[in-house]
Motif scaffolding. Sequence first.
Motif, PDB file in Angstrom:
ATOM      1  N   GLY A  25      21.700 -19.548   2.235  1.00 15.59           N
ATOM      2  CA  GLY A  25      22.034 -18.147   2.467  1.00 15.59           C
ATOM      3  C   GLY A  25      21.305 -17.561   3.656  1.00 15.59           C
ATOM      4  N   LEU A  26      20.429 -16.576   3.388  1.00 15.02           N
ATOM      5  CA  LEU A  26      19.708 -15.877   4.452  1.00 15.02           C
ATOM      6  C   LEU A  26      18.870 -16.813   5.312  1.00 15.02           C
ATOM      7  CD1 LEU A  26      18.317 -12.712   2.580  1.00 15.02           C
ATOM      8  CD2 LEU A  26      20.207 -12.781   4.211  1.00 15.02           C
ATOM      9  N   GLY A  27      18.436 -17.939   4.736  1.00 11.37           N
ATOM     10  CA  GLY A  27      17.539 -18.818   5.471  1.00 11.37           C
ATOM     11  C   GLY A  27      18.203 -19.721   6.477  1.00 11.37           C
ATOM     12  N   MET A  28      19.538 -19.760   6.492  1.00  8.72           N
ATOM     13  CA  MET A  28      20.227 -20.724   7.341  1.00  8.72           C
ATOM     14  C   MET A  28      19.871 -20.586   8.816  1.00  8.72           C
ATOM     15  SD  MET A  28      24.302 -21.524   7.625  1.00  8.72           S
ATOM     16  CE  MET A  28      24.381 -22.017   5.887  1.00  8.72           C
ATOM     17  N   GLN A  29      19.914 -19.359   9.331  1.00  2.91           N
ATOM     18  CA  GLN A  29      19.649 -19.177  10.759  1.00  2.91           C
ATOM     19  C   GLN A  29      18.189 -19.474  11.104  1.00  2.91           C
ATOM     20  OE1 GLN A  29      20.324 -15.245  12.314  1.00  2.91           O
ATOM     21  NE2 GLN A  29      20.410 -15.952  14.419  1.00  2.91           N
ATOM     22  N   LEU A  30      17.262 -18.981  10.263  1.00  2.24           N
ATOM     23  CA  LEU A  30      15.844 -19.221  10.533  1.00  2.24           C
ATOM     24  C   LEU A  30      15.524 -20.713  10.506  1.00  2.24           C
ATOM     25  CD1 LEU A  30      13.933 -16.422   8.577  1.00  2.24           C
ATOM     26  CD2 LEU A  30      13.814 -16.882  11.028  1.00  2.24           C
ATOM     27  N   ALA A  31      16.038 -21.401   9.511  1.00  2.72           N
ATOM     28  CA  ALA A  31      15.779 -22.839   9.408  1.00  2.72           C
ATOM     29  C   ALA A  31      16.350 -23.580  10.615  1.00  2.72           C
ATOM     30  CB  ALA A  31      16.373 -23.377   8.109  1.00  2.72           C
ATOM     31  N   GLU A  32      17.524 -23.179  11.041  1.00  9.16           N
ATOM     32  CA  GLU A  32      18.142 -23.830  12.195  1.00  9.16           C
ATOM     33  C   GLU A  32      17.324 -23.600  13.454  1.00  9.16           C
ATOM     34  OE1 GLU A  32      21.982 -22.630  14.647  1.00  9.16           O
ATOM     35  OE2 GLU A  32      22.542 -23.654  12.776  1.00  9.16           O
ATOM     36  N   ARG A  33      16.886 -22.365  13.677  1.00  7.84           N
ATOM     37  CA  ARG A  33      16.098 -22.041  14.883  1.00  7.84           C
ATOM     38  C   ARG A  33      14.754 -22.771  14.884  1.00  7.84           C
ATOM     39  NH1 ARG A  33      17.679 -17.482  17.813  1.00  7.84           N
ATOM     40  NH2 ARG A  33      15.537 -16.925  18.301  1.00  7.84           N
ATOM     41  N   MET A  34      14.109 -22.841  13.730  1.00 10.76           N
ATOM     42  CA  MET A  34      12.835 -23.551  13.645  1.00 10.76           C
ATOM     43  C   MET A  34      13.037 -25.053  13.864  1.00 10.76           C
ATOM     44  SD  MET A  34      10.314 -21.430  13.220  1.00 10.76           S
ATOM     45  CE  MET A  34      11.225 -20.384  14.380  1.00 10.76           C
ATOM     46  N   GLY A  35      14.144 -25.588  13.339  1.00 11.02           N
ATOM     47  CA  GLY A  35      14.439 -27.005  13.541  1.00 11.02           C
ATOM     48  C   GLY A  35      14.672 -27.337  14.994  1.00 11.02           C
ATOM     49  N   GLU A  36      15.367 -26.443  15.706  1.00 12.24           N
ATOM     50  CA  GLU A  36      15.602 -26.665  17.135  1.00 12.24           C
ATOM     51  C   GLU A  36      14.299 -26.587  17.928  1.00 12.24           C
ATOM     52  OE1 GLU A  36      18.391 -23.626  17.995  1.00 12.24           O
ATOM     53  OE2 GLU A  36      20.141 -24.765  17.303  1.00 12.24           O
ATOM     54  N   LYS A  37      13.410 -25.701  17.510  1.00 15.47           N
ATOM     55  CA  LYS A  37      12.173 -25.466  18.259  1.00 15.47           C
ATOM     56  C   LYS A  37      11.118 -26.536  17.974  1.00 15.47           C
ATOM     57  CE  LYS A  37       8.873 -21.721  19.242  1.00 15.47           C
ATOM     58  NZ  LYS A  37       8.518 -20.310  18.924  1.00 15.47           N
ATOM     59  N   TYR A  38      11.026 -26.972  16.715  1.00 17.40           N
ATOM     60  CA  TYR A  38       9.945 -27.889  16.334  1.00 17.40           C
ATOM     61  C   TYR A  38      10.442 -29.267  15.907  1.00 17.40           C
ATOM     62  CZ  TYR A  38       7.260 -23.608  16.592  1.00 17.40           C
ATOM     63  OH  TYR A  38       6.684 -22.434  17.043  1.00 17.40           O
ATOM     64  N   ARG A  39      11.736 -29.457  15.941  1.00 13.14           N
ATOM     65  CA  ARG A  39      12.385 -30.754  15.735  1.00 13.14           C
ATOM     66  C   ARG A  39      11.896 -31.487  14.479  1.00 13.14           C
ATOM     67  NH1 ARG A  39      15.686 -31.741  19.907  1.00 13.14           N
ATOM     68  NH2 ARG A  39      15.400 -30.487  21.780  1.00 13.14           N
ATOM     69  N   SER A  40      11.272 -32.641  14.642  1.00 11.18           N
ATOM     70  CA  SER A  40      10.964 -33.496  13.494  1.00 11.18           C
ATOM     71  C   SER A  40       9.903 -32.912  12.574  1.00 11.18           C
ATOM     72  CB  SER A  40      10.504 -34.879  13.982  1.00 11.18           C
ATOM     73  OG  SER A  40       9.316 -34.764  14.748  1.00 11.18           O
ATOM     74  N   ARG A  41       9.221 -31.860  13.000  1.00 11.67           N
ATOM     75  CA  ARG A  41       8.190 -31.259  12.155  1.00 11.67           C
ATOM     76  C   ARG A  41       8.773 -30.275  11.151  1.00 11.67           C
ATOM     77  NH1 ARG A  41       4.491 -28.252  15.743  1.00 11.67           N
ATOM     78  NH2 ARG A  41       3.249 -27.970  13.854  1.00 11.67           N
ATOM     79  N   VAL A  42      10.054 -29.970  11.261  1.00  7.90           N
ATOM     80  CA  VAL A  42      10.693 -29.009  10.359  1.00  7.90           C
ATOM     81  C   VAL A  42      11.881 -29.658   9.667  1.00  7.90           C
ATOM     82  CG1 VAL A  42      12.103 -26.911  10.269  1.00  7.90           C
ATOM     83  CG2 VAL A  42       9.956 -26.919  11.560  1.00  7.90           C
ATOM     84  N   GLU A  43      11.980 -29.468   8.369  1.00  9.55           N
ATOM     85  CA  GLU A  43      13.148 -29.912   7.626  1.00  9.55           C
ATOM     86  C   GLU A  43      13.782 -28.717   6.921  1.00  9.55           C
ATOM     87  OE1 GLU A  43      14.555 -32.648   3.820  1.00  9.55           O
ATOM     88  OE2 GLU A  43      12.537 -32.903   4.643  1.00  9.55           O
ATOM     89  N   ALA A  44      15.081 -28.531   7.122  1.00  3.81           N
ATOM     90  CA  ALA A  44      15.820 -27.480   6.431  1.00  3.81           C
ATOM     91  C   ALA A  44      16.282 -28.020   5.082  1.00  3.81           C
ATOM     92  CB  ALA A  44      17.017 -27.034   7.270  1.00  3.81           C
ATOM     93  N   VAL A  45      15.967 -27.281   4.003  1.00  2.01           N
ATOM     94  CA  VAL A  45      16.291 -27.730   2.649  1.00  2.01           C
ATOM     95  C   VAL A  45      17.293 -26.770   2.020  1.00  2.01           C
ATOM     96  CG1 VAL A  45      15.393 -28.190   0.337  1.00  2.01           C
ATOM     97  CG2 VAL A  45      14.027 -28.801   2.354  1.00  2.01           C
ATOM     98  N   HIS A  46      18.414 -27.302   1.586  1.00  2.00           N
ATOM     99  CA  HIS A  46      19.410 -26.491   0.896  1.00  2.00           C
ATOM    100  C   HIS A  46      19.118 -26.522  -0.602  1.00  2.00           C
ATOM    101  CE1 HIS A  46      23.202 -24.577  -0.081  1.00  2.00           C
ATOM    102  NE2 HIS A  46      23.445 -25.550  -0.949  1.00  2.00           N
ATOM    103  N   PHE A  47      18.994 -25.342  -1.191  1.00  2.00           N
ATOM    104  CA  PHE A  47      18.758 -25.279  -2.627  1.00  2.00           C
ATOM    105  C   PHE A  47      20.049 -25.564  -3.386  1.00  2.00           C
ATOM    106  CE2 PHE A  47      14.901 -22.319  -2.185  1.00  2.00           C
ATOM    107  CZ  PHE A  47      14.015 -23.373  -2.383  1.00  2.00           C
ATOM    108  N   SER A  48      20.031 -26.620  -4.141  1.00  2.00           N
ATOM    109  CA  SER A  48      21.135 -26.992  -5.023  1.00  2.00           C
ATOM    110  C   SER A  48      20.517 -27.402  -6.348  1.00  2.00           C
ATOM    111  CB  SER A  48      21.934 -28.152  -4.431  1.00  2.00           C
ATOM    112  OG  SER A  48      21.122 -29.320  -4.347  1.00  2.00           O
TER     113      SER A  48
END
Length: 287
Positions: free
Chosen positions: A177-200
């Motif tokens: 939800g709300l975290g999608m954009q933030l997670a994507e931007r952090m992933g682009e900026k910090y690459r392998s140091r960030v993992e976006a996790v979808h809550f399921s």
Amino acid sequence: AKAGDMPFSLHRTTIEDAVANGLVEKINEVKGTSYTRESFLADCRAKCRTEDDWLQEYMCVPSAETEAYLPYDLINTCLARHGKCATPTEDLVRFLDDLRLYSAGASARFAGCDIGRTRDWFLLWIIARFGGRWDTVGLLRLRNQRFAAMEESLSAVMDFRGERDLRVRRACIDRTGLGMQLAERMGEKYRSRVEAVHFSEQSKADMAPRVRVAFEERTITIPDDRLLKDDLHSLRKVITSSGHVRYAGERTSDGHADHFWGLALALEAADRPTPTGRAVPVSGGSI
């Protein structure tokens, strides 16, 4: 009565029963207050942090403690003593000061971030490894803040360098939800140091037991904060009619198990850290 019967009887009076029988009017008479029955009940309800508190304190329903995934007795075994742990704050400067102070001497740092804005908290939880245990070295919680403030906080953590130039090795960020954009931007900026996790249901089922084990084995240290403890305690493990396991947090005015999932994400980051590279000398330079 039969021989051997105990000479007592059981009576049950809830707050609603007492109000219906004139409690509010008697209080107004004695104390000079001007409650209506509705406002008195609303005031009682507002004093309860959780539905479990309301049912136990006012409605004669025994505590659902046995249903809690993290009982208070278990949570309390992992409280930091004598202030040797970062405490929750909404101030970024203090948060970074805590990170610097409490992670001194750590061998690694990891971050978990549960994204919320209005009803739920933006919860950024940093843990650090000290031998065989994890200490809470930073805990930032924000509500009703702009997304720019959330991004600034995440960037400050990922850019932070402690002693020996030690950075947060890996961060797991809620991208639901709300975290999608933030997670994507952090992933682009910090690459392998960030993992976006979808809550399921599956990802929650993978992460929740890790939190429980950390408390059972007392390998996690947390601050003694009432809101945090209540939020950790709010999570329930539910078995559906079809036999599936669900992890559900009661939504209250204090959040929606945001602290639990912030910690779960931090432990997820620590469980599968990104390997750190090192320079290898070769002919003509290094790689």
